[in-house]
Design a protein around this motif. Structure first.
Motif, mmCIF file in Angstrom:
data_model
loop_
_atom_site.group_PDB
_atom_site.id
_atom_site.type_symbol
_atom_site.label_atom_id
_atom_site.label_comp_id
_atom_site.label_asym_id
_atom_site.label_seq_id
_atom_site.Cartn_x
_atom_site.Cartn_y
_atom_site.Cartn_z
ATOM 1 N N GLU A 342 0.909 -1.379 -0.197
ATOM 2 C CA GLU A 342 0.227 0.031 -0.216
ATOM 3 C C GLU A 342 0.744 1.212 0.057
ATOM 4 O OE1 GLU A 342 -3.567 1.996 2.984
ATOM 5 O OE2 GLU A 342 -3.229 -0.074 3.052
ATOM 6 N N GLU A 343 1.770 1.408 0.908
ATOM 7 C CA GLU A 343 3.007 2.704 0.726
ATOM 8 C C GLU A 343 3.864 2.731 -0.784
ATOM 9 O OE1 GLU A 343 2.376 0.108 2.742
ATOM 10 O OE2 GLU A 343 1.836 1.744 4.658
ATOM 11 N N VAL A 344 3.992 1.440 -1.108
ATOM 12 C CA VAL A 344 4.084 1.532 -2.586
ATOM 13 C C VAL A 344 3.728 2.633 -3.280
ATOM 14 C CG1 VAL A 344 5.140 0.098 -4.005
ATOM 15 C CG2 VAL A 344 6.547 -0.330 -2.164
ATOM 16 N N SER A 345 2.855 2.084 -3.563
ATOM 17 C CA SER A 345 1.594 2.306 -4.240
ATOM 18 C C SER A 345 0.700 3.490 -3.885
ATOM 19 C CB SER A 345 0.183 1.425 -3.928
ATOM 20 O OG SER A 345 -1.266 2.253 -5.027
ATOM 21 N N ASP A 346 1.317 4.515 -2.955
ATOM 22 C CA ASP A 346 1.139 5.914 -2.384
ATOM 23 C C ASP A 346 1.942 6.653 -3.443
ATOM 24 O OD1 ASP A 346 -1.134 5.046 -0.785
ATOM 25 O OD2 ASP A 346 -0.105 4.812 1.048
ATOM 26 N N ILE A 347 3.389 6.272 -3.138
ATOM 27 C CA ILE A 347 4.322 7.042 -3.488
ATOM 28 C C ILE A 347 4.048 7.317 -5.169
ATOM 29 C CG2 ILE A 347 7.011 6.441 -3.496
ATOM 30 C CD1 ILE A 347 5.862 7.262 -0.746
ATOM 31 N N GLU A 348 4.425 5.806 -5.348
ATOM 32 C CA GLU A 348 4.179 6.095 -7.199
ATOM 33 C C GLU A 348 2.772 6.325 -7.833
ATOM 34 O OE1 GLU A 348 3.583 1.559 -7.952
ATOM 35 O OE2 GLU A 348 6.288 1.642 -8.406
ATOM 36 N N ALA A 349 1.756 7.106 -7.501
ATOM 37 C CA ALA A 349 0.852 7.438 -7.295
ATOM 38 C C ALA A 349 1.112 8.793 -7.437
ATOM 39 C CB ALA A 349 -0.677 7.723 -6.586
ATOM 40 N N GLN A 350 2.304 9.506 -6.825
ATOM 41 C CA GLN A 350 2.870 10.913 -7.046
ATOM 42 C C GLN A 350 3.252 11.881 -8.170
ATOM 43 O OE1 GLN A 350 1.478 12.631 -4.640
ATOM 44 N NE2 GLN A 350 1.154 10.490 -3.180
ATOM 45 N N GLY A 351 2.585 12.757 -8.515
ATOM 46 C CA GLY A 351 2.892 12.773 -9.912
ATOM 47 C C GLY A 351 5.026 13.809 -9.234
ATOM 48 N N LEU A 352 6.133 14.192 -10.543
ATOM 49 C CA LEU A 352 6.524 14.902 -10.212
ATOM 50 C C LEU A 352 6.860 15.798 -10.805
ATOM 51 C CD1 LEU A 352 9.469 11.630 -9.611
ATOM 52 C CD2 LEU A 352 7.908 12.766 -7.870
ATOM 53 N N ARG A 353 6.155 16.428 -11.907
ATOM 54 C CA ARG A 353 6.394 17.591 -12.629
ATOM 55 C C ARG A 353 6.311 18.527 -11.213
ATOM 56 N NH1 ARG A 353 1.859 17.359 -16.936
ATOM 57 N NH2 ARG A 353 0.823 17.159 -14.883
ATOM 58 N N GLU A 354 6.871 20.534 -11.770
ATOM 59 C CA GLU A 354 7.209 21.133 -11.049
ATOM 60 C C GLU A 354 5.403 21.661 -10.622
ATOM 61 O OE1 GLU A 354 9.224 22.646 -9.646
ATOM 62 O OE2 GLU A 354 10.736 20.959 -9.414
ATOM 63 N N VAL A 355 4.587 21.512 -11.920
ATOM 64 C CA VAL A 355 3.494 22.043 -12.115
ATOM 65 C C VAL A 355 2.454 20.890 -10.480
ATOM 66 C CG1 VAL A 355 3.006 22.801 -13.390
ATOM 67 C CG2 VAL A 355 2.844 21.026 -13.954
ATOM 68 N N ASP A 356 2.735 19.962 -10.557
ATOM 69 C CA ASP A 356 1.925 18.549 -9.927
ATOM 70 C C ASP A 356 2.252 19.004 -8.050
ATOM 71 O OD1 ASP A 356 2.009 16.990 -11.913
ATOM 72 O OD2 ASP A 356 3.485 16.082 -11.585
ATOM 73 N N ASN A 357 3.222 20.531 -7.645
ATOM 74 C CA ASN A 357 2.707 20.692 -6.694
ATOM 75 C C ASN A 357 2.345 19.656 -5.289
ATOM 76 O OD1 ASN A 357 2.969 22.752 -4.605
ATOM 77 N ND2 ASN A 357 1.056 23.754 -5.528
ATOM 78 N N ILE A 358 3.427 18.463 -5.079
ATOM 79 C CA ILE A 358 2.923 17.909 -4.064
ATOM 80 C C ILE A 358 2.881 18.520 -2.882
ATOM 81 C CG2 ILE A 358 4.240 15.784 -2.766
ATOM 82 C CD1 ILE A 358 5.865 15.136 -5.697
ATOM 83 N N LEU A 359 1.939 17.840 -2.305
ATOM 84 C CA LEU A 359 1.845 18.115 -0.643
ATOM 85 C C LEU A 359 1.727 16.921 0.439
ATOM 86 C CD1 LEU A 359 -1.615 20.292 -1.630
ATOM 87 C CD2 LEU A 359 0.183 21.201 -1.223
ATOM 88 N N MET A 360 2.072 17.475 1.462
ATOM 89 C CA MET A 360 2.513 16.615 1.980
ATOM 90 C C MET A 360 0.973 16.124 2.829
ATOM 91 S SD MET A 360 4.783 13.524 3.025
ATOM 92 C CE MET A 360 5.980 14.794 1.941
ATOM 93 N N THR A 361 1.078 14.935 3.106
ATOM 94 C CA THR A 361 -0.425 14.554 3.617
ATOM 95 C C THR A 361 0.917 13.312 4.499
ATOM 96 O OG1 THR A 361 -0.727 12.428 2.604
ATOM 97 C CG2 THR A 361 -1.877 14.878 1.768
ATOM 98 N N GLU A 362 -0.985 13.091 5.963
ATOM 99 C CA GLU A 362 -0.161 12.296 6.657
ATOM 100 C C GLU A 362 -0.310 10.310 6.221
ATOM 101 O OE1 GLU A 362 -1.680 10.234 10.833
ATOM 102 O OE2 GLU A 362 -2.613 12.014 10.126
ATOM 103 N N THR A 363 -0.661 10.127 5.011
ATOM 104 C CA THR A 363 -0.263 8.779 4.760
ATOM 105 C C THR A 363 1.094 8.889 3.568
ATOM 106 O OG1 THR A 363 -3.123 9.592 4.398
ATOM 107 C CG2 THR A 363 -1.268 7.579 3.367
ATOM 108 N N LEU A 364 1.500 9.872 2.756
ATOM 109 C CA LEU A 364 2.395 10.177 2.444
ATOM 110 C C LEU A 364 3.621 10.104 3.283
ATOM 111 C CD1 LEU A 364 4.266 10.593 -0.275
ATOM 112 C CD2 LEU A 364 3.106 12.942 -0.427
#
Length: 620
Positions: A342-364
């Motif tokens: 499940e943790e691997v799936s959470d990481i792989e679901a994240q985008g890596l472009r600057e426009v993706d603007n990753i937000l840090m959540t408790e799950t991530l």
């Protein structure tokens, strides 16, 4: 006249709509807005046809009467001549109106409406269409033209003053071109200059780097997961690749292993026999190729063949009894437990472009912490230098090792999860954010001759972006060429078969010998000296330069080893410079994240640039 005025006003209004639209106009001149369509009645050249039909009719009639006049020149009927004369006079009385209107239209076609305010525009149109005689109409036209000429002269004077000011500023400004291959540390040098001589990095500015830091961390974890999966599946991209590389790495202790320590000697013996087998095979085929020239060649080749067969049997026995299990054992270490799926799936679901603007959540946050603590991830992390595909950037290593500070475990125990992380200066300097296009900065730096303005141009270093460097060759006062010493053990992002340091040498040779840069001083930053020293402890630079030899008196991995290897690379750089290049080159071993060192070195090179500038101007 009122109709003509209305048409002019509608034309101006629609032109303004078109100017602000910027989208695609349909063939019939309509503009799609949402689900509706805006109808343009005066689109393109069709607006002229909306003028009173009498103007076009009079023009045609005028041409027709001219033709009749020429044809009837020899007629003797007086009544017909008088009729023709009166007809021509009746039409020609509108000739001035037609000519003036045409001139007025041409003036509006030259975008006059952009230069006049709407009130003045309506006044000009009204004066023109209400004029009762040619003199009044032409007076209006001349007034518009004078007004236009006056505005043009005013605009021209403003532009000349701006150009003069800009020229004076440029004449007193020194331009430095930051060049070098991708991921060599150019942007880090630029950020150091912003901190030391620019606006710096306030808390608000540093906070803007938070998404980029998270992209670096998530990207690093994605890369580690990818390499674990490739190792388990034994794909072509798997770490270390060939079996011989795996065995050599285990024997040298550079790869973690579940095998017993006593097996190391067996592996070394096996590799030694493999090497001997390869050499014997080469000797055998050479001997067979010269059988007619060597005495007793058949007997010698037969004896050699028996020796090869005997050695092959020994190697096969070792493979059966011991060696075959090593690869399986090695790759099995990189299996990520199913409990972390499940943790691997959470990481792989994240985008890596600057426009993706990753937000840090408790799950991530929790997924990153769990995976980083996993043994398989830690083992693959230690082999990061061998990655040819999906490589791990230097910044990623920094942030993974600082993960407990960036993402404190205590934050997961809070009742309401809140992301309060603000990057430090070191975080900002280490943060990898790919340069897009050209970034410029002007810095006021205190030198021996007083305060001086330096314009620093940072350009993207990837192969596809290097054509953007060319316009700066003729205007730069110095080239600051940045290369990574640690690149001897890394592969190019654009080409996984090319070592980064080889790419840096080729690029340096191409740039330093450019005709446009022959009289331009080059300052070479041999960057990432800290990583270089760390890498030397496990990997020799013979991976990149087979002719390198470390003196026996120098201990492997020591500071002297790093200095000796850096000096060897410096000599390689010197060899790339044409002998007829008259301008001196300057070398500095740097660590771009060390603020004090960068400030000290940059102060010395700015003095060099100014001294050369004064000398070329004949002032020294």
């Amino acid at each position: 006249p009122g109709d003509v005025l209305q048409i002019y006003l509608k034309r101006v209004e629609e032109v303004k709509i078109l100017e602000g639209w910027g989208g695609q106009v349909l063939e019939n001149g309509n503009i799609p807005v949402g689900r509706s369509v805006v109808k343009l009645e005066f689109y393109g050249s069709s607006w002229k046809a909306q003028l009173p039909a009498s103007i076009e009719l009079i023009s045609k009639l005028q041409a027709l009467l001219h033709n009749l006049k020429r044809r009837m020149k020899g007629e003797t009927k007086t009544n017909y001549k008088q009729f023709l004369k009166r007809s021509i006079e009746n039409v020609m009385c509108y000739y001035d109106l037609i000519s003036d209107t045409s001139a007025f239209l041409r003036m509006f076609e030259s975008h006059l409406w952009k230069q006049l305010k709407s009130e003045r525009l309506e006044q000009v149109m009204s004066n023109f269409v209400k004029a009762q005689d040619p003199y009044s109409r032409r007076k209006t036209l001349r007034g518009i033209q004078r007004e236009k000429d006056r505005d043009d002269r005013k605009t021209s004077r403003i532009l000349e003053r701006q150009l003069s000011t800009e020229k004076k500023f440029l004449d007193s400004t020194y331009q430095i071109l930051l060049a070098g291959p991708g991921q060599s540390g150019k942007s880090t040098i630029f950020k150091q200059l912003v901190y030391l001589h620019g606006k710096g990095f306030s808390k608000e500015t540093r906070a803007k780097y938070r998404p980029s830091v998270y992209i670096n961390i998530v990207g690093a974890m994605k890369s580690l997961i990818f390499h674990c999966q490739m190792a388990v599946e034994k794909e072509e991209e798997a770490v270390l690749g060939e079996e011989e590389n795996i065995l050599r790495s285990i024997a040298n202790g550079t790869a973690a292993s579940e095998n017993k320590k006593g097996d190391t000697e067996v592996i070394k013996e096996y590799l030694k026999k493999r090497h001997l087998m390869k050499k014997l095979d080469e000797d055998y085929y050479q001997l067979m190729g010269k059988a007619n020239q060597i005495e007793n060649a058949i007997k010698k080749s037969s004896d050699l063949r028996k020796r090869i067969d005997h050695l092959g049997e020994e190697i096969q026995k070792m493979e059966t009894e011991v060696i075959n299990g090593y690869t399986e054992t090695f790759y099995r270490m990189f299996t990520i437990p199913q409990s972390l799926a499940e943790e691997v799936s959470d990481i792989e679901a994240q985008g890596l472009r600057e426009v993706d603007n990753i937000l840090m959540t408790e799950t991530l946050h929790r997924a990153l912490m769990k995976l980083w603590e996993n043994e398989a991830i830690q083992k693959i992390f230690k082999l990061r230098a061998t990655f040819k595909y999906s490589q791990l950037d230097d910044c990623c290593t920094y942030f993974l090792e600082e993960l407990d500070r960036v993402l404190p475990p205590l934050r997961l125990e809070e009742q309401l999860y809140s992301d309060l992380y603000v990057p430090t200066l070191q975080d900002v300097l280490n943060c990898r954010k790919r340069t897009q296009g050209v970034v410029e900065g002007r810095f006021s730096i205190q030198t021996k001759t007083g305060e001086q303005i330096f314009r620093v141009v940072d350009v993207a270093g990837q192969r596809g972006a290097r054509r953007k460097w060319i316009p700066f060759f003729s205007s730069c006062d110095a080239v600051l060429f940045v290369m990574s010493l640690a690149g001897y053990n890394q592969y190019l992002l654009e080409d996984a078969d090319v070592i980064r340091l080889h790419e840096a040498l080729n690029l340096f040779k191409e740039m330093v010998n450019q005709p446009a840069l022959r009289k331009t001083p080059f300052i070479i930053f041999m960057n990432k000296s800290d990583l270089f020293k760390t890498e030397l402890k496990s990997t020799s630079i013979t991976k990149c330069f087979e002719d390198y030899r470390l003196p026996e008196a120098i201990q492997k991995g020591s500071s002297k080893h790093a200095s000796h290897a850096a000096k060897f690379i410096k000599q390689k750089l010197h060899k790339q410079i044409d002998s007829n290049r008259g301008v001196e080159t300057y070398f500095h071993i740097t660590c771009a994240t060390d603020t004090k060192q960068v400030n000290k070195i940059f102060s010395s090179i700015t003095d060099i640039i100014i001294s050369r500038g004064l000398a070329s101007a004949g002032l020294m």
